[in-house]
Design an enzyme around this catalytic site. Structure first.
Site, PDB file in Angstrom:
ATOM      1  N   HIS A 155      48.989  39.269  41.128  1.00 23.87           N
ATOM      2  CA  HIS A 155      47.672  39.208  40.869  1.00 23.87           C
ATOM      3  C   HIS A 155      46.618  40.175  41.806  1.00 23.87           C
ATOM      4  O   HIS A 155      45.784  40.503  41.361  1.00 23.87           O
ATOM      5  CB  HIS A 155      47.136  37.770  41.056  1.00 23.87           C
ATOM      6  N   ASP A 364      39.908  44.573  44.691  1.00 25.20           N
ATOM      7  CA  ASP A 364      40.186  43.346  43.825  1.00 25.20           C
ATOM      8  C   ASP A 364      41.403  43.804  42.811  1.00 25.20           C
ATOM      9  O   ASP A 364      41.566  44.765  41.961  1.00 25.20           O
ATOM     10  CB  ASP A 364      39.203  42.734  43.038  1.00 25.20           C
TER      11      ASP A 364
HETATM   12  P1  ADP Z   1      40.212  35.307  42.310  1.00 21.32           P
HETATM   13  O1  ADP Z   1      41.558  35.030  41.532  1.00 21.32           O
HETATM   14  O2  ADP Z   1      40.338  36.384  43.372  1.00 21.32           O
HETATM   15  O3  ADP Z   1      39.082  34.167  42.624  1.00 21.32           O
HETATM   16  P2  ADP Z   1      38.948  36.264  39.867  1.00 21.32           P
HETATM   17  O4  ADP Z   1      37.525  37.100  39.437  1.00 21.32           O
HETATM   18  O5  ADP Z   1      40.133  37.031  39.121  1.00 21.32           O
HETATM   19  O6  ADP Z   1      39.018  36.312  41.187  1.00 21.32           O
HETATM   20  O7  ADP Z   1      38.974  34.649  39.230  1.00 21.32           O
HETATM   21  C1  ADP Z   1      38.227  33.928  39.671  1.00 21.32           C
HETATM   22  C2  ADP Z   1      38.191  32.540  38.618  1.00 21.32           C
HETATM   23  O8  ADP Z   1      37.496  31.612  39.328  1.00 21.32           O
HETATM   24  C3  ADP Z   1      37.442  33.254  37.301  1.00 21.32           C
HETATM   25  O9  ADP Z   1      38.033  32.250  36.127  1.00 21.32           O
HETATM   26  C4  ADP Z   1      35.933  32.352  37.706  1.00 21.32           C
HETATM   27  O10 ADP Z   1      35.257  31.954  36.657  1.00 21.32           O
HETATM   28  C5  ADP Z   1      36.398  31.179  38.643  1.00 21.32           C
HETATM   29  N1  ADP Z   1      35.478  31.181  39.760  1.00 21.32           N
HETATM   30  C6  ADP Z   1      35.039  31.996  40.865  1.00 21.32           C
HETATM   31  N2  ADP Z   1      33.967  31.466  41.432  1.00 21.32           N
HETATM   32  C7  ADP Z   1      33.710  30.396  41.206  1.00 21.32           C
HETATM   33  C8  ADP Z   1      32.910  29.298  41.351  1.00 21.32           C
HETATM   34  N3  ADP Z   1      31.936  29.750  42.420  1.00 21.32           N
HETATM   35  N4  ADP Z   1      32.614  28.318  40.503  1.00 21.32           N
HETATM   36  C9  ADP Z   1      33.401  28.072  39.442  1.00 21.32           C
HETATM   37  N5  ADP Z   1      34.290  28.945  39.178  1.00 21.32           N
HETATM   38  C10 ADP Z   1      34.430  30.074  39.698  1.00 21.32           C
END
Ligand code: ADP
Length: 456
Positions: A155, A364
Site C-alpha cells: 500500500h 504517499d
Molecule cells: P493512510 O492509509 O496512509 O492513512 P489514505 O489517505 O490512503 O492514507 O487513507 C486514509 C483513510 O482513513 C481514508 O479512508 C480517510 O478517509 C480515513 N481517515 C484519514 N484521516 C482520518 C480522520 N482524521 N478521521 C477519520 N478518517 C480518517
C-alpha cells in the site's frame, strides 16, 4: 470462485468500532465481494505462545484475529515496521532507526502468522497478503508447505535501490517478495523501482516474453494495481451527510468564507507542518485572502508512543497556535485544527462543503483522501483538489488536480489561490474528468484485477 484469504497486520473486526484506514477500507470492500477470511492481529498482546485465532463471522466474512506476544509486539510494530520500514519505504532516511533485535521480532511475528493461518487454509484458497508488515509471510507459508497462489500488495511506495540498500540486510526483503506469485504496487514507478532493486542486487528483475518477471528461481507477476475507493458509497454518504446537523452548522458558521480542508492520519509522511507553512505563506503574501478562507485540518493520532509521531503532534499544535496568533481576528480563526478521527460519513459531508481539498503528503503510496474528496463533491458546484505530485494518486489524477510540490510553500499557496479563483466551468470539467477516472478504477475494479491476476 475461490475463497479469498486476506491477511494484514491489523484486522478491524466489526465489534471493535475502530475508524478504518485506507488499507482496511480496501480489504473490506474486496472481501465483501467474494467472501472469505480476514486474518491478522486483533489488537491484544499476550504472554507466551498466543492462543488459536478468535473467529467472528459477519455476513460472508470471517474475521480471524491472533494476539502477539508482549515481548515481540513493540519491537515488531513500533520498532521494525514503523521505525524502520515505514521511513525507509517513504524515502525518509533521516528518521530511519535500525536494531537487529527488532528485525528478529519482525521475522518471529511473520512466523507466528504463518503458523496460525496454515491450519485454516483450504486447497483452493487464494491468499492475498497486505503491506509492509508482512513481507516475509509467503516465505514462511512456503516453508510450511503452502502451494496455493499467494499475492502481495504494497500500500505504500517502494523506493529505488540507493534508498533500499540503506537498510542493513535489505536483500531479505527482495528474497521474501520473490516468494509471491503476484507482487502488486500502487504505481508503475513503484514497480520499476522494485525491478531495478532486483537487478541491482543480482536477484533477477528481467521481464520475459509474456511479461512475467524472473526473481531468484521463480517467475512472478509484478504490476501496478492502483487502489481505488467505493465511489458510489462516497457519493451517497456525502449526499446524505450534507443534511446532518454537524455539516449544516459548519456551513452556517462559514458564512461567505470558503473552506479549505485537509484530512489525514497524523503522520510525518502527510506533510502537515509543510502544509501549515504553505497556508501561512498564503496569508502572509495575500492579505486579501484574510477572512475569505478557513482551513480545517482534521488529523487523527496514530502510532502514539513512537518518537517521530509524538514530535510531529507537538510541532503542529505549536504551528497552528502560531499562525492563528499571527493572523486571527476576533471574528475569524484561519486554522481550525482537530486532533482526532471523525466518522467517515461526517468526513464526506465536510468534503462536500469544502471549496479546496489540500492533499499534500511529502510521500504517499496512493492517498485515498484525494479520491474521497473528489467523489464527495457536488458535480454542479465542485471543489478543487490541490494534490502533491509525490502521492501515488497524482499518477491518476495529476492532469485535472492542481499539482504541487509539498515542500514548495509558495507553490502550494499559489495553487490554493488559483483554486479559489477557478471559474465554475473549469471546476466542473476537472471534476467530471477525475470522477470518471475514479469510477473506471474503483475499489471493485481494483479487487477484481488483483484477484484475477492471482488466479491466472
Ligand atoms: P493512510 O492509509 O496512509 O492513512 P489514505 O489517505 O490512503 O492514507 O487513507 C486514509 C483513510 O482513513 C481514508 O479512508 C480517510 O478517509 C480515513 N481517515 C484519514 N484521516 C482520518 C480522520 N482524521 N478521521 C477519520 N478518517 C480518517
Amino acid at each position: 470462485m475461490s475463497r479469498l484469504v486476506a491477511i494484514s497486520n491489523r484486522v478491524a473486526p466489526p465489534s471493535g468500532g475502530k475508524t478504518a484506514g485506507g488499507l482496511a477500507v480496501g480489504i473490506l470492500a474486496a472481501l465483501r465481494q467474494s467472501g472469505g477470511i480476514w486474518f491478522g492481529w486483533g489488537g491484544k498482546t499476550c504472554h507466551g505462545e498466543p492462543s488459536e485465532p478468535r473467529l467472528e463471522r459477519r455476513g460472508n466474512i470471517t474475521f480471524a484475529t491472533v494476539d502477539i506476544s508482549k515481548a515481540d509486539f513493540d519491537s515488531y510494530y513500533n520498532g521494525y515496521c514503523n521505525g524502520t520500514l515505514w521511513p525507509l519505504l517513504h524515502f525518509m532516511l533521516g528518521i530511519l532507526r535500525y536494531d537487529q533485535a527488532q528485525h528478529e521480532a519482525y521475522q518471529r511475528v511473520n512466523q507466528l502468522f504463518a503458523r496460525k493461518l496454515r491450519p485454516m487454509l483450504r486447497p483452493d484458497d487464494h491468499i492475498w497478503v497486505h503491506d509492509y508488515h508482512l513481507i516475509p509471510l509467503a516465505q514462511e507459508l512456503r516453508r510450511a508447505g503452502v502451494t496455493q497462489p499467494i499475492g502481495f500488495f504494497l500500500h505504500v511506495p517502494f523506493p529505488g535501490y540507493d534508498v533500499l540498500r540503506t537498510l542493513p540486510g535489505y536483500e531479505h526483503l527482495l528474497r521474501a517478495l520473490a516468494q509471491y506469485d503476484v507482487v502488486g504496487f500502487q504505481t508503475r514507478q513503484d514497480c520499476e523501482n522494485f525491478l531495478g532493486c532486483l537487478r541491482s542486487a543480482g536477484l533477477g528483475g528481467e521481464r520475459d516474453g509474456d511479461g512475467r518477471v524472473t526473481a531468484l528461481d521463480r517467475r512472478i507477476r509484478v504490476d501496478a494495481f492502483p487502489i481505488g475507493i467505493d465511489v458510489g458509497e462516497a457519493v451517497q454518504q456525502a449526499e446524505a451527510a450534507i443534511a446532518s446537523a454537524s455539516v449544516q452548522r459548519l456551513r452556517h458558521d462559514l458564512v461567505e468564507r470558503e473552506l479549505v480542508i485537509g484530512v489525514d492520519r497524523l503522520d510525518y509522511s502527510k506533510g502537515l507542518p509543510e502544509r501549515f507553512r504553505a497556508f501561512e505563506t498564503l496569508l502572509a503574501r495575500h492579505p486579501a485572502s484574510h477572512r475569505q478562507l478557513v482551513f480545517l485540518q482534521i488529523a487523527s493520532p496514530t502510532r502514539t508512543g513512537v518518537r517521530a509521531y509524538d514530535e510531529i503532534r507537538h510541532e503542529l499544535e505549536q504551528s497552528a497556535g502560531h499562525i492563528n496568533g499571527r493572523f486571527a481576528e476576533p471574528d475569524w480563526t484561519p486554522i481550525r485544527y482537530i486532533n482526532r478521527g471523525i466518522s467517515r460519513k461526517m468526513l464526506m459531508g465536510y468534503f462536500r462543503v469544502a471549496r479546496i481539498g489540500l492533499v499534500t503528503p511529502i510521500r504517499d503510496g496512493m492517498n485515498l483522501v484525494a479520491k474521497e474528496f473528489v467523489a464527495a463533491q457536488d458535480p454542479a458546484d465542485p471543489g478543487v483538489l490541490v494534490l502533491s505530485e509525490l502521492a501515488g494518486a497524482a499518477a491518476e489524477l495529476g492532469e485535472q488536480a492542481l499539482l504541487v510540490n509539498p515542500y514548495d510553500a509558495v507553490g502550494v499557496a499559489d495553487a490554493i489561490l488559483k483554486a479559489t479563483e477557478m471559474p465554475l466551468a473549469e471546476r466542473q470539467a476537472r471534476h467530471a474528468a477525475m470522477l470518471e477516472v475514479l469510477r473506471a478504477n474503483d475499489i471493485h475494479a481494483w479487487r477484481k484485477r488483483f484477484v484475477d491476476a492471482l488466479g491466472a
